[in-house]
Design an enzyme around this catalytic site. Sequence first.
Site, PDB file in Angstrom:
ATOM      1  N   HIS A 361       0.802  -1.232   0.000  1.00 17.58           N
ATOM      2  CA  HIS A 361       0.000   0.000   0.000  1.00 17.58           C
ATOM      3  C   HIS A 361       0.827   1.270   0.000  1.00 17.58           C
ATOM      4  CE1 HIS A 361      -3.948  -1.894   0.986  1.00 17.58           C
ATOM      5  NE2 HIS A 361      -3.174  -2.797   1.567  1.00 17.58           N
ATOM      6  N   LYS A 552      -8.149  13.811   4.713  1.00 17.98           N
ATOM      7  CA  LYS A 552      -7.246  12.655   4.699  1.00 17.98           C
ATOM      8  C   LYS A 552      -6.252  12.850   5.830  1.00 17.98           C
ATOM      9  CE  LYS A 552      -6.201  13.846   0.341  1.00 17.98           C
ATOM     10  NZ  LYS A 552      -6.486  12.606  -0.346  1.00 17.98           N
ATOM     11  N   ARG A 553      -5.481  11.821   6.165  1.00 20.46           N
ATOM     12  CA  ARG A 553      -4.446  11.996   7.178  1.00 20.46           C
ATOM     13  C   ARG A 553      -3.525  13.149   6.795  1.00 20.46           C
ATOM     14  NH1 ARG A 553      -3.951   8.216  11.574  1.00 20.46           N
ATOM     15  NH2 ARG A 553      -1.968   9.268  11.947  1.00 20.46           N
ATOM     16  N   LYS A 558       0.980  14.430   1.104  1.00 20.66           N
ATOM     17  CA  LYS A 558      -0.385  14.740   0.655  1.00 20.66           C
ATOM     18  C   LYS A 558      -0.581  16.235   0.422  1.00 20.66           C
ATOM     19  CE  LYS A 558      -2.233  10.754   3.225  1.00 20.66           C
ATOM     20  NZ  LYS A 558      -2.913   9.894   2.222  1.00 20.66           N
ATOM     21  N   THR A 660      -8.545   6.688  -1.835  1.00 24.97           N
ATOM     22  CA  THR A 660      -9.904   6.158  -1.982  1.00 24.97           C
ATOM     23  C   THR A 660     -10.912   7.276  -1.728  1.00 24.97           C
ATOM     24  OG1 THR A 660      -9.660   5.325   0.281  1.00 24.97           O
ATOM     25  CG2 THR A 660      -9.479   3.723  -1.502  1.00 24.97           C
ATOM     26  N   LYS A 664     -14.593   8.323  -3.571  1.00 23.41           N
ATOM     27  CA  LYS A 664     -15.848   8.616  -2.861  1.00 23.41           C
ATOM     28  C   LYS A 664     -16.385   9.980  -3.279  1.00 23.41           C
ATOM     29  CE  LYS A 664     -14.031   5.993   0.990  1.00 23.41           C
ATOM     30  NZ  LYS A 664     -13.181   6.091   2.199  1.00 23.41           N
TER      31      LYS A 664
HETATM   32  C1  26W Z   1       4.049   0.691  10.065  1.00 20.61           C
HETATM   33  C2  26W Z   1       3.506   2.047   9.853  1.00 20.61           C
HETATM   34  C3  26W Z   1       2.532   2.080   8.741  1.00 20.61           C
HETATM   35  C4  26W Z   1       1.180   2.194   9.016  1.00 20.61           C
HETATM   36  C5  26W Z   1       0.273   2.201   7.986  1.00 20.61           C
HETATM   37  C6  26W Z   1       2.968   1.975   7.441  1.00 20.61           C
HETATM   38  C7  26W Z   1       2.050   1.987   6.426  1.00 20.61           C
HETATM   39  C8  26W Z   1       0.718   2.092   6.691  1.00 20.61           C
HETATM   40  C9  26W Z   1      -0.300   2.065   5.582  1.00 20.61           C
HETATM   41  C10 26W Z   1       0.128   1.099   4.501  1.00 20.61           C
HETATM   42  C11 26W Z   1      -0.539   3.424   5.041  1.00 20.61           C
HETATM   43  C12 26W Z   1      -1.776   3.474   4.217  1.00 20.61           C
HETATM   44  O1  26W Z   1      -2.877   3.505   4.747  1.00 20.61           O
HETATM   45  N1  26W Z   1      -1.626   3.504   2.907  1.00 20.61           N
HETATM   46  C13 26W Z   1      -2.756   3.870   2.052  1.00 20.61           C
HETATM   47  O2  26W Z   1      -3.436   2.718   1.615  1.00 20.61           O
HETATM   48  C14 26W Z   1      -4.605   3.070   0.893  1.00 20.61           C
HETATM   49  C15 26W Z   1      -5.353   1.807   0.575  1.00 20.61           C
HETATM   50  O3  26W Z   1      -4.657   1.050  -0.371  1.00 20.61           O
HETATM   51  C16 26W Z   1      -4.245   3.860  -0.342  1.00 20.61           C
HETATM   52  O4  26W Z   1      -5.425   4.254  -0.984  1.00 20.61           O
HETATM   53  C17 26W Z   1      -3.416   5.080   0.026  1.00 20.61           C
HETATM   54  O5  26W Z   1      -2.978   5.724  -1.139  1.00 20.61           O
HETATM   55  C18 26W Z   1      -2.241   4.663   0.880  1.00 20.61           C
HETATM   56  O6  26W Z   1      -1.548   5.809   1.345  1.00 20.61           O
END
Ligand code: 26W
Length: 817
Positions: A361, A552-553, A558, A660, A664
């Site tokens: 992701h 978004k976060r 971003k 995503t 939406k």
């Molecule tokens: C370990 C720390 C950590 C925590 C969460 C690393 C990475 C993440 C996630 C992978 C971050 C995340 O939410 N990524 C998002 O995933 C969505 C679903 O596929 C995408 O639509 C977003 O673009 C992407 O940033």
Amino acid sequence: MKPTQQKKFDKASFQENVKKHLTATYATTVENADSRAWYLAMGRALAELTTFDLLETENDKAIQNAKSVNYLSLEFLIGRLTGNNLISMGLYAHITDAMNELGQSLSDLLEEERDPSLGNGGLGRLAACFMDSCAAQEFPTIGYGLHYEYGLFKQSFEQGHQKEAPDAWRGVEGYPWEVARPEYAQQIGFYGHVESEFVNGVEKRRWVPGMEVQGMPWDLPIVGYESDTVYPLRLWECRAIAPFSLESFNNGDYFEAQHALIDSGNITKVLYPNDNHEKGKTLRLMQQYFHSAASIADILRRHDAAGHKITDLPKYETIQLNDTHPTISIPELMRILMDERGLSWDDAWAICTKTFAYTNHTLLPEALETWSESLIQRLLPRHMEIIYQINHLFLKDVRAKWPGDVDKQRKLSIIQEGFHRMVRMANLCVVGSYAVNGVAALHSELVKRDLFPEFNELYPNKLQNVTNGVTPRRWLKFCNPGLSDLISEKIGTEWPADLDQLTQIAKFADDKAFQKKYMAVKKENKQRLADWVQENMGIELDTNAIFDVQIKRLHEYKRQHLNLLHILSLYHRLLNDPTFDMAPRVVFFAAKAAPGYHLAKEIIYATNKVAEKINNDKRVNHKLKVVFIPDYRVSMAEIIIPAADVSEQISTAGKEASGTGNMKMALNGALTIGTMDGANVEIREEVGDDNIYIFGLDVDGVEELRASGYNPFDYYNADHLLKASMDLLLSDEFTPGEPGKLRATFDSLLDGGDPYLCLADFASYVKAHEDMDAQYRDQEGWAHKAILNTALVGKFSSDRSIRDYVNNIWKLEAVKR
Ligand code: 26W
């Protein structure tokens, strides 16, 4: 459609059941109950209906004999369940009526539910949409996650600064939709040592853990849309094994004994609030192993109970790893197959590599997980041995493919060499999985080209794409009833289960009467949001203004701060350029910053301060307002998204894997202003260039600029509007008497090198906004574009994403009940 809850529904007995719960479960009476008690009692009564179907689904022989997907994720950002489940059960109108007769308004009761915020952002919300789409299409599914006591922190602002508070989402009464499944509890070990013995000349290894905890499963019902199928989202809670320490208890050392209890409770106490940033904390690895071990044990329990042979595991089960967070499942399954089931390495490995699949992701280097070898060694000694062996055999393959190429070995090795050796979880995933996918076409290409090019050579066809999607039930039918009804009037009511049908409304894009109705619905949704803002923030908004939304976060990639620069440029022009005119605009932000992400918090602070000044500046505030909505969460998104005119998707090209929220908002008729990043690229393909506002550098442009030596000062010095906008951050304009309080954001963009190229994209961003502004003044033209956005984004239903997984990766079939 299959028979649904509708047919079975008996209003009188439902009402009796609600009243029974009011008294028996919540110790109140019809006369004394407040809204919260009514909501809880109603929730319990509804949950009973789904629990019945959950058990029926679980015991269905056809499902037990079919292949299932096990979706392993540390996060499921499900949002409130009641309203959505009512829609899936087909009971929304029935319950409205039943509760009315009891003197209660359903919509008021729905507001009593707290969001289960068991995720950070995109990845967790995607997992929730996927569960909905699996159940809707009746693909056998179990979601496995963690039952955090505290979800993502609650956010508030104090003098513009983010403050965090714990989120006890279950309240004191517990969550009405969850049901404990103690018969499926598991014991999970940590620490300890490995013993070995020789049986018939073959070495057998056995892990003797030094500490054990209990995994208690809680099931939440995932109700299939208009079907009787209910699949579980199974969330593991960590508990001490009772009696926790009989010895110290008997010695009278009661408090010593309680210690074990406190420690094990800690493992699922709280969701880690980092998004896209890895911190390497021991407790986080304990969460990951706890989640993996409990889930793998439950998968094998089901497999055995159905009477299947262990060697047939890949025939009946596939395990999807949602990013690398559950990677330790791979050595865990190897350990069980070898040490507990007596399989050889080769047989165990053959099973594993046909069972696991992995979704990536993110490409951000700081988000790629590595764990220190010494930590894994201490916490999970047997797993570390297995990882070494996997790596040893894998490096043999690497040497065979690239003889003598030590660089390749170093780069691909699961173990990263160095002073502190680290385990690269993504490499372990790629080696141990039969499929790896990115989450949008562009992202998947970059995974192949930049992240795993050698793996792509070594394992051709393993790397794939599945473009993300969102569930149209929650993100259109439930959250935007006005638009849903309008669509259904024109094309019938089947579209929530078949979103491609929305193309049929394209022919009304120029129909004046339809345009009028469509825009009237948008206006009502804007009024609903404006009312919320008035009531909760005391800011008055004009619904004729453009509602420009970035939700978004908060993360530098971003580029919320690029949006802020645009606001500053509008403010500057309104005050200094008498010839400047603009359509009235309200810019909305909603975003949580990771508590340890200093600059993200500074950007929130700067935005809040800018908002405060602009919103109270009589010279401009009939033209411009800025609203930073606190505590962004799913239920807030459900109010904001239907009200958006403009959707901000402005990440630096190559950085946002998919997004995503972009899907939406387009579905709800917002026009996207976005870069050529993530799924924006595919949204543009679907809606056409005329119905989206693309700006800025693309991936190649970003690369070229970086290669030629990017210097943000060049842009700052050359562009008057940019310089004037940025300099506002240095003055005391927004922090009277205290100049420089917003300089962290300013500095990051100049001395800090502007790592995400905000300044390089500024001029083109401003231009795209000017084009949108001009278009907004032609409301018919705007309506045309908005309608086409709704009509043409059917591809982004998560039903389609799930079918892609099913057909290209999981290879399983629906079981219609
Ligand atoms: C370990 C720390 C950590 C925590 C969460 C690393 C990475 C993440 C996630 C992978 C971050 C995340 O939410 N990524 C998002 O995933 C969505 C679903 O596929 C995408 O639509 C977003 O673009 C992407 O940033």
